[in-house]
Motif scaffolding. Structure first.
Motif, short mmCIF file in Angstrom:
data_model
loop_
_atom_site.label_atom_id
_atom_site.label_comp_id
_atom_site.label_asym_id
_atom_site.label_seq_id
_atom_site.Cartn_x
_atom_site.Cartn_y
_atom_site.Cartn_z
N PRO A 265 0.36 -0.58 -6.79
CA PRO A 265 0.64 -1.83 -5.85
C PRO A 265 0.43 -3.31 -6.63
N HIS B 114 0.62 -1.28 0.36
CA HIS B 114 -0.01 -0.17 -0.22
C HIS B 114 1.15 1.10 -0.22
N HIS B 115 2.10 0.76 -0.10
CA HIS B 115 2.88 2.38 -0.36
C HIS B 115 3.85 2.05 -1.37
N GLU C 116 0.22 6.22 -0.11
CA GLU C 116 -0.27 5.85 0.55
C GLU C 116 -1.38 5.32 0.00
N THR C 117 -2.02 3.89 -0.08
CA THR C 117 -3.35 3.13 -0.42
C THR C 117 -3.90 2.23 0.16
N SER C 118 -5.25 2.14 0.33
CA SER C 118 -6.29 1.88 1.27
C SER C 118 -7.14 1.30 -0.10
N TYR C 119 -7.70 0.23 0.92
CA TYR C 119 -8.50 -0.87 0.41
C TYR C 119 -10.15 -1.12 1.06
N LEU D 116 -2.25 -5.50 3.92
CA LEU D 116 -3.23 -3.98 3.24
C LEU D 116 -4.09 -3.11 4.56
N TYR D 117 -3.92 -2.06 4.10
CA TYR D 117 -4.61 -1.38 4.87
C TYR D 117 -6.11 -0.89 4.19
N HIS E 94 -7.11 -2.78 8.30
CA HIS E 94 -6.54 -3.23 7.46
C HIS E 94 -6.92 -4.86 7.24
#
Length: 419
Positions: free
Chosen positions: A150, A145-146, A242-245, A171-172, A305
């Protein structure tokens, strides 16, 4: 000329992230002499394979288990991987030279290298791995996620696995990071950067917001302890990339690189009975499994997460409930027990465990047989059912069971159900 870990054509965020972790080497766990405290079963290859397949690993004689710690940071995960996988061949990589310096010191002080056949620590991005079909197991926690892309990182990891190999991925999640994202945006709006001054101002923000402010309350109640170390605070609130899901986006990511979702490594979080009961629980459990997970995601806004196992290709899973197999299975003591051997100890998730007299006798018998024995060799103890005793110890995760002759067992494919 760029160094091997700086590849702007592959991921423009690499140099930013590398510089960030050089300034704030993460995680900020203190160094100490001796092995790491406690256990985390997700860093034990035997435990991971057992969780994913219902059997222990089948490794050719003379072959070492090959493990990649992808984004090892300051070496906390590598330390556990070495101590929980004796005799293995481990490669730990990270893009931060400073974090790797801390990692080398940590592993030196814990004698980690003496536990394994080979340990390498290299400055490298996961995007630059040249290890096709090399690893049985990859630990990748808090890394993808950084990346700016990704998917490209996960593809690289998948290429590095042997067929049937496993990845533990962290993962976030969007939902449980609402307050964190708001704080990050506020700091960026004020021009607060990813540096020492930013760290000071970030901490000051939580002290100056009104006590009843949602962002301050959320930080103080949930994250203050975890972010006590400066590196941990910076990683949470000041990271430059940063990425989140959400779950749907996560499953699409996995499918897009032809990997298989196996399951969550924290399955209790995804148990509907944790939040529902009665008629509502029945309605939830009547849904296909993926919709059950989507329901949990909707109901629990604190899930911050995802912890998951994925594989390269389909893997078989032994269903011990439907196979009359325990009579001819082999059992062994789980190595991820804190305080073993003792009637009171901590389990693989650091949960308190207590064994009764009969359960303790089985453990003592296993110790006499080098912690591994066929169940049919265990005599009945006080006329109790040996299989019932074993089932109790399996439920407590004190024991691991595996087919004595795998070819004699029918197996079922474990696939992700479609919603």
């Amino acid at each position: 000329m760029h160094s091997p870990y700086e590849n702007p054509q592959k991921d423009a965020a690499t140099s930013l992230v590398s510089a960030f972790y050089d300034r704030f080497p993460y995680p900020g766990d203190p160094l100490q002499d001796g092995p790491p405290p406690g256990y985390n079963w997700r860093w034990s290859y035997t435990n991971v394979v057992y969780a994913c397949t219902g059997a222990t690993p089948a490794i050719n004689a003379g072959e070492s288990i090959r493990i990649l710690d992808a984004g090892c940071g300051t070496g906390v995960s590598t330390d556990y991987l070495c101590h929980l996988n004796p005799g293995s061949d481990i490669l730990a990589i990270d893009i931060s030279s400073h974090a790797l310096e801390v990692a080398r010191e940590r592993l030196h002080r814990s004698n980690a290298q003496q536990q394994v056949t080979r340990l390498r620590q290299e400055q490298c991005s996961i995007l630059d791995l040249n290890q096709e079909n090399s690893f049985h197991y990859i630990n990748c926690v808090g890394v993808l996620h950084h990346l700016r892309d990704p998917r490209m990182g996960l593809q690289s990891l998948g290429n590095s696995l042997v067929p049937g190999g496993l990845i533990h991925l962290f993962l976030y999640a969007d939902g449980g990071r609402w307050e964190i994202h708001r704080t990050q945006r506020a700091l960026k709006l004020m021009g607060i950067g990813s540096n020492d001054k930013g760290l000071t101002l970030g901490r000051k923000l939580f002290k100056e917001l009104p006590p009843g402010n949602r962002l301050r309350k959320h930080h103080e109640q949930r994250w203050a302890l975890d972010t006590a170390a400066d590196a941990n605070f910076a990683d949470m609130y000041l990271h430059p990339q940063e990425t989140s899901y959400n779950l749907s986006k996560l499953f699409n990511l996995i499918r897009s690189v032809d990997l298989e979702f196996i399951g969550f490594s924290n399955p209790s979080v995804w148990d509907l009975s944790r939040l529902l009961s009665g008629e509502l629980l029945e309605l939830g459990l009547s849904l296909p499994i993926e919709k059950q997970w989507l329901l949990m995601e909707a109901l629990d806004p604190d899930i911050s997460h995802f912890e998951i196992f994925i594989s390269k290709g389909h893997i078989s899973h032994y269903d011990w409930h439907s196979i009359n197999s325990l009579k001819s299975a082999t059992i062994m003591v789980n190595k991820c027990l804190w305080g073993f051997p003792c009637s009171s100890m901590l389990g693989p998730d650091f949960e308190p465990l207590t064994l009764d007299v009969e359960e303790t006798k089985i453990i003592q018998l296993l110790e006499q047989n080098l912690n591994q024995i066929e169940i049919n060799q265990i005599p009945n103890i006080n006329h109790s059912s040996t299989q019932d005793l074993v089932q109790r110890l399996l439920k407590k995760r004190v024991l691991i069971v595996s087919p004595t002759n795998i070819e004699n067992f029918s197996s079922s494919k474990k696939k992700l159900e479609k919603a």
